[in-house]
Design a protein around this motif. Sequence first.
Motif, PDB file in Angstrom:
ATOM      1  N   GLY A   4       0.809  -1.221   0.000  1.00 34.81           N
ATOM      2  CA  GLY A   4       0.000   0.000   0.000  1.00 34.81           C
ATOM      3  C   GLY A   4       0.833   1.257   0.000  1.00 34.81           C
ATOM      4  O   GLY A   4       0.535   2.214  -0.702  1.00 34.81           O
ATOM      5  N   SER A   5       1.908   1.298   0.801  1.00 31.73           N
ATOM      6  CA  SER A   5       2.729   2.511   0.867  1.00 31.73           C
ATOM      7  C   SER A   5       3.489   2.739  -0.437  1.00 31.73           C
ATOM      8  O   SER A   5       3.686   3.875  -0.851  1.00 31.73           O
ATOM      9  N   GLN A   6       3.915   1.676  -1.102  1.00 32.19           N
ATOM     10  CA  GLN A   6       4.596   1.833  -2.382  1.00 32.19           C
ATOM     11  C   GLN A   6       3.627   2.322  -3.449  1.00 32.19           C
ATOM     12  O   GLN A   6       3.970   3.139  -4.282  1.00 32.19           O
ATOM     13  N   ARG A   7       2.403   1.823  -3.416  1.00 29.58           N
ATOM     14  CA  ARG A   7       1.401   2.235  -4.385  1.00 29.58           C
ATOM     15  C   ARG A   7       1.066   3.717  -4.187  1.00 29.58           C
ATOM     16  O   ARG A   7       0.951   4.470  -5.140  1.00 29.58           O
ATOM     17  N   ASP A   8       0.918   4.159  -2.925  1.00 25.44           N
ATOM     18  CA  ASP A   8       0.616   5.560  -2.640  1.00 25.44           C
ATOM     19  C   ASP A   8       1.738   6.477  -3.103  1.00 25.44           C
ATOM     20  O   ASP A   8       1.488   7.585  -3.552  1.00 25.44           O
ATOM     21  N   ALA A   9       2.974   6.025  -2.981  1.00 21.29           N
ATOM     22  CA  ALA A   9       4.114   6.845  -3.392  1.00 21.29           C
ATOM     23  C   ALA A   9       4.125   7.026  -4.909  1.00 21.29           C
ATOM     24  O   ALA A   9       4.599   8.040  -5.408  1.00 21.29           O
ATOM     25  N   ALA A  10       3.591   6.055  -5.647  1.00 24.53           N
ATOM     26  CA  ALA A  10       3.598   6.126  -7.097  1.00 24.53           C
ATOM     27  C   ALA A  10       2.456   6.979  -7.641  1.00 24.53           C
ATOM     28  O   ALA A  10       2.512   7.433  -8.770  1.00 24.53           O
ATOM     29  N   VAL A  11       1.419   7.214  -6.864  1.00 21.12           N
ATOM     30  CA  VAL A  11       0.266   7.984  -7.319  1.00 21.12           C
ATOM     31  C   VAL A  11       0.614   9.470  -7.270  1.00 21.12           C
ATOM     32  O   VAL A  11       1.036   9.982  -6.240  1.00 21.12           O
ATOM     33  N   VAL A  12       0.419  10.151  -8.385  1.00 15.87           N
ATOM     34  CA  VAL A  12       0.730  11.579  -8.485  1.00 15.87           C
ATOM     35  C   VAL A  12      -0.574  12.328  -8.754  1.00 15.87           C
ATOM     36  O   VAL A  12      -1.379  11.918  -9.586  1.00 15.87           O
ATOM     37  N   ARG A  13      -0.773  13.424  -8.052  1.00 13.78           N
ATOM     38  CA  ARG A  13      -1.953  14.263  -8.215  1.00 13.78           C
ATOM     39  C   ARG A  13      -1.497  15.711  -8.420  1.00 13.78           C
ATOM     40  O   ARG A  13      -0.358  16.055  -8.139  1.00 13.78           O
ATOM     41  N   THR A  14      -2.415  16.558  -8.852  1.00 12.52           N
ATOM     42  CA  THR A  14      -2.124  17.968  -9.083  1.00 12.52           C
ATOM     43  C   THR A  14      -2.836  18.816  -8.042  1.00 12.52           C
ATOM     44  O   THR A  14      -4.029  18.644  -7.811  1.00 12.52           O
ATOM     45  N   CYS A  15      -2.125  19.728  -7.437  1.00 14.42           N
ATOM     46  CA  CYS A  15      -2.701  20.662  -6.472  1.00 14.42           C
ATOM     47  C   CYS A  15      -3.585  21.643  -7.237  1.00 14.42           C
ATOM     48  O   CYS A  15      -3.139  22.246  -8.217  1.00 14.42           O
ATOM     49  N   VAL A  16      -4.831  21.816  -6.790  1.00 17.06           N
ATOM     50  CA  VAL A  16      -5.737  22.738  -7.479  1.00 17.06           C
ATOM     51  C   VAL A  16      -5.360  24.193  -7.242  1.00 17.06           C
ATOM     52  O   VAL A  16      -5.810  25.074  -7.970  1.00 17.06           O
ATOM     53  N   GLY A  17      -4.527  24.463  -6.252  1.00 21.08           N
ATOM     54  CA  GLY A  17      -4.104  25.829  -5.965  1.00 21.08           C
ATOM     55  C   GLY A  17      -2.943  26.277  -6.836  1.00 21.08           C
ATOM     56  O   GLY A  17      -3.072  27.195  -7.645  1.00 21.08           O
TER      57      GLY A  17
END
Length: 115
Positions: A4-17
Motif C-alpha cells: 500500500g505505501s509503495q502504491r501511494d508513493a507512485a500515485v501523483v496528483r495535481t494541487c488545485v491551488g
Amino acid sequence: MISGSQRDAAVVRTCVGCRRRAPASELLRVVVRRSEGSDNRLIPDPQRRLSGRGAHVHHSSNCLEQAVRKRAFARALRIEGAVDVAAVRTLVESESAERPTPAHEAGRDRMKTTR
C-alpha cells in the motif's frame, strides 16, 4: 507484489491551488458534502477514504487561498454555487505550525534572477 505505501508513493496528483504535481501522500484530499442550504461544504479527507469525487491541495495556506481565489474547488469537484472551505482552512492552518514549508514554496525568494 506492491504494498500500500509503495502504491501511494507512485500515485501523483495535481494541487488545485498552485497546479504543481506531487505524490498523493504530500497533498490533502478534499471532498464535497452538499448541505440543505445553497452552500457546498468541503470536507478534508486526510486518510483518502471518503467516497465521492476528490480534489487535492498542498497542506499550505498559500495553495488553499489560490484555489479559493481561482474557484478551483468548484471546477475540480464539478459543483455549482458557493463553497464553504472553513473546515479545510482550519485543518491547513493547524497543520502549518507542525509541517515544514512545502518544497515548492521553500525557494521562492531565491528564485529571483538578476541580469
